[in-house]
Design a protein around this motif. Sequence first.
Motif, short mmCIF file in Angstrom:
data_model
loop_
_atom_site.label_atom_id
_atom_site.label_comp_id
_atom_site.label_asym_id
_atom_site.label_seq_id
_atom_site.Cartn_x
_atom_site.Cartn_y
_atom_site.Cartn_z
N UNK A 291 0.81 -1.22 0.00
CA UNK A 291 0.00 0.00 0.00
C UNK A 291 0.84 1.27 0.00
N UNK A 292 2.15 1.14 0.11
CA UNK A 292 3.04 2.30 -0.03
C UNK A 292 3.33 2.61 -1.50
N UNK A 293 2.88 1.75 -2.39
CA UNK A 293 3.10 1.96 -3.81
C UNK A 293 2.44 3.26 -4.26
N UNK A 294 3.23 4.14 -4.88
CA UNK A 294 2.73 5.45 -5.31
C UNK A 294 3.86 6.19 -6.01
N UNK A 295 3.51 7.31 -6.59
CA UNK A 295 4.52 8.28 -7.04
C UNK A 295 4.78 9.21 -5.87
N UNK A 296 6.03 9.35 -5.52
CA UNK A 296 6.42 10.19 -4.38
C UNK A 296 6.97 11.51 -4.91
N UNK A 297 6.44 12.60 -4.35
CA UNK A 297 6.82 13.94 -4.78
C UNK A 297 7.50 14.70 -3.63
N UNK A 298 8.54 15.39 -3.98
CA UNK A 298 9.20 16.28 -3.03
C UNK A 298 8.53 17.65 -3.11
N UNK A 299 8.41 18.29 -1.98
CA UNK A 299 7.79 19.61 -1.90
C UNK A 299 8.66 20.54 -1.07
#
Length: 115
Positions: free
Chosen positions: A88-96
């Motif tokens: 469930x951690x599968x995702x696109x991760x974005x830095x902000x």
Amino acid sequence: QVQLAESGGGLVQAGGSLRLSCAASRSISSCDSMGWYRQAPGKERELVAGIGNSGSTNYADSVLGRFTISRDNAKNTVYLQMNSLKPEDTAVYYCNAVYFWRYYWGQGTQVTVSS
């Protein structure tokens, strides 16, 4: 203008670890805060972890105890150490990054956790 470049994503088995990096084009010591967000298919973008200029941190409940955010001001880089990864951690991760109340985003890096 600020450019953010993420790296470190990839494919990992459940229970594994990854470390994401976010390199900023300007000094992060002058930013208000930095953080990592993620967006899974069909879901809204959500905050995963944030770190303030003072070093204070906050985490989503779903990652508390598994993920750690940190910053290296000398390298203008923020990290996200992800342990005990779950599908469930599968995702696109974005830095902000927030500089003077303006929000900047990276292009994102894909994290896929297989079961």
